[in-house]
Design a protein around this motif. Structure first.
Motif, PDB file in Angstrom:
ATOM      1  N   HIS A 178       0.867  -1.169   0.000  1.00 13.87           N
ATOM      2  CA  HIS A 178       0.000   0.000   0.000  1.00 13.87           C
ATOM      3  C   HIS A 178       0.911   1.230   0.000  1.00 13.87           C
ATOM      4  N   MET A 179       0.733   2.141  -0.945  1.00 13.20           N
ATOM      5  CA  MET A 179       1.591   3.325  -0.983  1.00 13.20           C
ATOM      6  C   MET A 179       1.430   4.195   0.261  1.00 13.20           C
ATOM      7  N   MET A 180       0.301   4.077   0.954  1.00 13.69           N
ATOM      8  CA  MET A 180       0.095   4.861   2.168  1.00 13.69           C
ATOM      9  C   MET A 180       0.870   4.274   3.353  1.00 13.69           C
ATOM     10  N   SER A 181       1.501   3.113   3.156  1.00 15.60           N
ATOM     11  CA  SER A 181       2.211   2.444   4.248  1.00 15.60           C
ATOM     12  C   SER A 181       3.716   2.697   4.228  1.00 15.60           C
ATOM     13  N   VAL A 182       4.157   3.738   3.558  1.00 14.10           N
ATOM     14  CA  VAL A 182       5.550   4.182   3.468  1.00 14.10           C
ATOM     15  C   VAL A 182       6.354   3.248   2.552  1.00 14.10           C
ATOM     16  N   MET A 183       6.590   3.719   1.338  1.00 19.51           N
ATOM     17  CA  MET A 183       7.236   2.882   0.337  1.00 19.51           C
ATOM     18  C   MET A 183       8.642   2.454   0.755  1.00 19.51           C
ATOM     19  N   GLY A 233      -1.316   5.202  -5.687  1.00 22.98           N
ATOM     20  CA  GLY A 233      -0.113   5.813  -6.234  1.00 22.98           C
ATOM     21  C   GLY A 233      -0.325   7.258  -6.634  1.00 22.98           C
ATOM     22  N   ASP A 234      -1.573   7.642  -6.947  1.00 26.51           N
ATOM     23  CA  ASP A 234      -1.845   9.024  -7.341  1.00 26.51           C
ATOM     24  C   ASP A 234      -1.557   9.999  -6.214  1.00 26.51           C
ATOM     25  N   ARG A 235      -1.528   9.504  -4.987  1.00 27.27           N
ATOM     26  CA  ARG A 235      -1.234  10.375  -3.851  1.00 27.27           C
ATOM     27  C   ARG A 235       0.271  10.522  -3.618  1.00 27.27           C
ATOM     28  N   HIS A 236       1.058   9.729  -4.321  1.00 26.67           N
ATOM     29  CA  HIS A 236       2.519   9.766  -4.179  1.00 26.67           C
ATOM     30  C   HIS A 236       3.149   9.724  -5.583  1.00 26.67           C
ATOM     31  N   PRO A 237       2.895  10.730  -6.397  1.00 25.99           N
ATOM     32  CA  PRO A 237       3.334  10.669  -7.802  1.00 25.99           C
ATOM     33  C   PRO A 237       4.851  10.575  -7.969  1.00 25.99           C
ATOM     34  N   ALA A 238       5.614  11.288  -7.130  1.00 22.27           N
ATOM     35  CA  ALA A 238       7.074  11.247  -7.271  1.00 22.27           C
ATOM     36  C   ALA A 238       7.605   9.848  -6.974  1.00 22.27           C
ATOM     37  N   GLN A 239       7.103   9.214  -5.928  1.00 19.57           N
ATOM     38  CA  GLN A 239       7.573   7.874  -5.595  1.00 19.57           C
ATOM     39  C   GLN A 239       7.130   6.857  -6.644  1.00 19.57           C
ATOM     40  N   MET A 240       5.941   7.035  -7.184  1.00 22.36           N
ATOM     41  CA  MET A 240       5.492   6.128  -8.234  1.00 22.36           C
ATOM     42  C   MET A 240       6.397   6.233  -9.451  1.00 22.36           C
ATOM     43  N   GLN A 241       6.827   7.442  -9.762  1.00 24.79           N
ATOM     44  CA  GLN A 241       7.723   7.596 -10.901  1.00 24.79           C
ATOM     45  C   GLN A 241       9.073   6.949 -10.621  1.00 24.79           C
ATOM     46  N   GLU A 242       9.564   7.071  -9.393  1.00 22.55           N
ATOM     47  CA  GLU A 242      10.805   6.382  -9.010  1.00 22.55           C
ATOM     48  C   GLU A 242      10.665   4.880  -9.231  1.00 22.55           C
ATOM     49  N   LEU A 243       9.521   4.352  -8.841  1.00 20.13           N
ATOM     50  CA  LEU A 243       9.283   2.916  -8.967  1.00 20.13           C
ATOM     51  C   LEU A 243       9.265   2.502 -10.438  1.00 20.13           C
ATOM     52  N   ARG A 244       8.582   3.272 -11.249  1.00 22.43           N
ATOM     53  CA  ARG A 244       8.510   2.944 -12.683  1.00 22.43           C
ATOM     54  C   ARG A 244       9.889   3.051 -13.337  1.00 22.43           C
ATOM     55  N   ASP A 245      10.649   4.057 -12.947  1.00 19.97           N
ATOM     56  CA  ASP A 245      12.000   4.202 -13.501  1.00 19.97           C
ATOM     57  C   ASP A 245      12.872   3.010 -13.108  1.00 19.97           C
ATOM     58  N   ALA A 246      12.769   2.583 -11.843  1.00 16.99           N
ATOM     59  CA  ALA A 246      13.575   1.451 -11.376  1.00 16.99           C
ATOM     60  C   ALA A 246      13.190   0.166 -12.095  1.00 16.99           C
ATOM     61  N   ALA A 247      11.901   0.027 -12.444  1.00 18.72           N
ATOM     62  CA  ALA A 247      11.412  -1.203 -13.066  1.00 18.72           C
ATOM     63  C   ALA A 247      11.629  -1.244 -14.576  1.00 18.72           C
ATOM     64  N   ALA A 248      12.088  -0.158 -15.144  1.00 20.30           N
ATOM     65  CA  ALA A 248      12.230  -0.083 -16.599  1.00 20.30           C
ATOM     66  C   ALA A 248      13.234  -1.129 -17.100  1.00 20.30           C
ATOM     67  N   ASN A 249      12.993  -1.575 -18.321  1.00 18.28           N
ATOM     68  CA  ASN A 249      13.902  -2.511 -19.008  1.00 18.28           C
ATOM     69  C   ASN A 249      14.026  -3.850 -18.275  1.00 18.28           C
ATOM     70  N   ALA A 250      12.940  -4.306 -17.701  1.00 18.84           N
ATOM     71  CA  ALA A 250      12.914  -5.624 -17.045  1.00 18.84           C
ATOM     72  C   ALA A 250      11.495  -6.168 -17.138  1.00 18.84           C
ATOM     73  N   ASN A 251      11.367  -7.455 -16.896  1.00 22.16           N
ATOM     74  CA  ASN A 251      10.037  -8.089 -16.952  1.00 22.16           C
ATOM     75  C   ASN A 251       9.285  -7.820 -15.644  1.00 22.16           C
TER      76      ASN A 251
END
Length: 715
Positions: free
Chosen positions: A513-518, A549-567
């Motif tokens: 849960h993004m509200m539970s401190v990523m 995730g809409d309540r934590h847009p910056a962290q969601m973007q960090e997560l998507r960037d970290a997950a890039a180029n992988a399955n």
């Protein structure tokens, strides 16, 4: 004065020049002015309505009778236009023809149209809008009604879906949660308050983010069907009324409540005749409620709830003239099955105030505790703590009062603990119950503020010894470890493709849960381990299921960037509890590289499913995970180093070994037969140690200890 006028003139000239120089922003300016004008009009109208309510109260205090309120006729177009202060096209939609029923909202409009114009339907099916497709009205629709209304197959299916959807639920919840409107019009859905509330909601509350006009209309029509039920619901969620008439819904106290309400709000009609009301609760709960509401009862029978003999004595007394009840209440008491009611009166019970509508681990924990207690014969009276607009719209379904001697506040010390009763719309019972805080935490020491919150309870329960140790170090009240129990609710088996995942690919899952401190959940660490273990050509994929995730847009973007180029697939949406379990079932292994957990519920659920679980060997999850039933990742304790609200910089948590986690993930993938053996051992262990029955027995045992201690203290 002249200088002020000059400065104002200069500002206006400068502002005008700026707008002339930026014509492309004229639309933005006009939108701003329109929104400001609407807000001002809304505030002005609300102030007038508040003044009217203030005048009503002043009149009552002066002994001036309140004139009867003319009920709103929702089936008369002229009446609703007059009440709303709007033309018909602003209040209703153009008539919907059967062929125009193409989605949920057109189906709702069609049914509302039929209900308003067909008095014969209202006569035959007076409670149709409270039901679903399985009621008499639903059966009529599925048979002769479909032909009579010229509904095609698709249109019929849509109208039946609307009947099942609880069309009024979101509007009702929005009204209950509105801290501006609800205190002014607690009676707003009764005939005595509906005209003014209708005007306000039609003019100011429809549309995003609030309820739609269809939902508001459904709510008003549903309320008009059964005004007595609306009055009982209004009482259930108005603490001020509960304080004035603490047994106002019981056979004992409802006559007095109705008389007060009729005088207070100018109400009249059969719906305020309590003799026509159905019983709101079973007899034992009504007797319990009245017992705690009436000093005279407790003085005459101080230990009435201690054992069956004393409970029988209370019931005998209530059936006699000595209790000074009304004739109707005394006759009701005399007709009770005294033996059965006495047994129910002394049955152990708990009032539970918690998050029953908020999609989170807290809700799962509260639900598990309730079911665990039920399995061992402990009664529960439930109340939901409202959090925000994204709660499930079922707050109104949790309307239990504080009828038992013990109340569990299953909400965290922050942010809602101090206002749990207010958010539950519940008056705090007097005399006060024995209060227990059920708290989760992720560290071995608690914040200073928690010590202050603990002064408001008599003891604290927590799920694991990891949390309990930190609490005991700081609190002087009892701290007990009482695991809530875990079980898998029934769920639908779904394929990976249902969730947009590739079939035939070994899938690792982590839900959080993004509200539970990523940072605490550490999904980025898991991404690193997965990337170390697998390349894009490998037949493995990682799924990160999160929400809000809409309540934590910056962290969601960090997560998507970290997950890039992988399955790696990130699912950011609120799924139903059924879908969450289906997703876990569809995956092959569960991984949690958390830095700290108070419990680790998802790991327990995965074990119950027989999934091999890889997890950090630290914090709450090690109460039920060890080397025999799961795959544990070593760690180092590290300081946070910076504040991560609500956590302080000096706290310590685990830093799991990414390399070791990668090795375990690779081994699970390479040796899937061995992985299934690990999962089977985990399932057997979880079934033996985490059952609801075992949890229920532990809770019942502690409740009996509390009961004995309180008896000795008062004896």
């Amino acid at each position: 004065m002249a200088e002020q006028i000059l400065r104002r003139y200069v500002r206006r000239v400068a502002k005008g020049a700026w707008w002339l120089a930026t014509p492309w922003r004229i639309g933005e300016r006009l939108d701003f002015l329109r929104q400001r004008a609407e807000a001002q009009a809304r505030a002005t109208e609300f102030a007038l309505l508040v003044d009217a309510e203030r005048m009503r109260r002043a009149a009552r205090e002066s002994g001036i009778p309140i004139p009867a309120v003319e009920p709103l006729d929702l089936f008369d177009d002229a009446a609703v236009c007059n009440a709303g202060g709007l033309p018909l096209e602003k209040i209703l939609w153009p008539p919907v023809a059967p062929q125009d029923v193409t989605d949920r909202w057109s189906a709702a409009r069609f049914l509302i149209d039929q209900w308003r114009k067909r008095s014969d339907l209202r006569s035959l099916y007076p409670l149709a809008l409270e039901g679903n497709r399985h009621t008499d009205f639903g059966h009529w629709l599925q048979n002769e009604g479909a032909g009579e209304l010229h509904l095609g197959e698709v249109a019929l299916a849509l109208t039946l879906d609307v009947l099942d959807a609880g069309m009024a639920d979101r509007a009702r919840q929005s009204l209950l949660a509105n801290q501006m409107v609800a205190p002014v019009w607690p009676h707003g859905l009764t005939p005595a308050g509906m005209p003014r509330l209708f005007r306000w909601l039609m003019r100011h509350s429809a549309g995003e983010p609030g309820p739609r006009h269809e939902e508001l209309w459904w709510l008003f029509l549903q309320a008009a069907q059964n005004p007595a039920r609306e009055l009982m619901l209004a009482y259930s969620f108005t603490p001020a009324w509960q304080e004035l008439h603490p047994d106002g819904l019981t056979v004992i106290g409802r006559e007095a409540f109705c008389a007060w309400f009729a005088s207070e709000y100018g109400a009249s009609g059969g719906w305020v005749d309590s003799s026509t009301w159905p019983d709101w609760e079973n007899p034992a709960l009504q007797i319990r409620t009245a017992y705690w509401a009436r000093d005279t009862w407790r003085a005459a029978h101080p230990d009435a709830l201690a054992d069956e003999d004393r409970a029988r004595a209370l019931l005998d007394w209530l059936s006699s003239p000595a209790a000074r009840l009304s004739d109707a209440a005394r006759i009701w008491c005399a007709r009770l099955d005294a033996g059965a009611v006495a047994r129910e009166l002394v049955r152990p019970g708990v009032n539970m105030i918690g998050h029953f509508c908020y999609a989170s681990g807290l809700r799962v924990s509260a639900e598990s505790m309730v079911e665990a207690m039920g399995r061992v014969g402990v009664s529960t009276s439930l109340r939901d703590v409202w959090t925000d607009a994204k709660d499930d719209p079922h707050h109104v379904d949790f309307r239990g009062m504080e009828v038992h001697d013990v109340t569990v506040l299953h909400t965290q010390p922050e942010p809602f603990f101090d206002e749990a009763y207010r958010r539950a719309h519940l008056f705090e019972r007097h005399p006060r119950t024995y209060r227990i805080g059920y708290w989760y935490w992720e560290f071995d020491t608690i914040p200073d503020s928690w010590v202050d919150h603990a002064e408001k309870v008599d003891e604290v329960w927590t799920a694991t010894e990891f949390v309990a140790r930190g609490l005991r170090d700081r609190l002087s009240i009892p701290v007990r470890t009482l695991f809530p129990g875990v079980k898998l609710a029934p769920y639908t088996s779904r394929s990976k493709s249902y969730f947009g995942l590739r079939e035939g690919v070994f899938t690792f899952l982590f839900t959080f849960h993004m509200m539970s401190v990523m940072e605490r959940k550490n999904p980025k660490g898991l991404i690193s381990a997965f990337k170390e273990a697998f390349g894009e050509a490998d037949g493995a994929q990682l799924v990160l299921k999160t929400s809000f995730g809409d309540r934590h847009p910056a962290q969601m973007q960090e997560l998507r960037d970290a997950a890039a180029n992988a399955n790696i697939t990130i699912i950011d949406q609120v799924l139903s509890p059924d879908e969450v379990l289906s997703l876990m079932d569809a995956c092959d292994a569960y991984v949690s590289l958390h830095r700290s957990e108070g419990l680790g519920l998802t790991m327990a659920e995965a074990m119950l499913m027989g999934k091999p679980v890889i997890a950090t060997n630290f914090s709450g999850n090690v109460d039920f995970m060890d080397e025999s039933n799961s795959l544990l990742v070593p760690y180092e304790l590290v300081k946070l180093g910076k504040p991560i609200p609500p956590y302080d910089a000096d706290l310590e948590w685990a830093e799991p070994s990414i390399g070791h986690a990668a090795q375990l993930m690779r081994r699970v993938y390479d040796n899937q037969a061995w992985a299934r053996e690990v999962g089977a051992r985990g399932k057997a262990s979880a079934e033996a140690n985490l059952s609801l029955e075992a949890a229920g027995r532990r809770i019942a045992g502690r409740l009996e200890e509390i009961r004995s201690l309180r008896r000795r203290a008062t004896g």
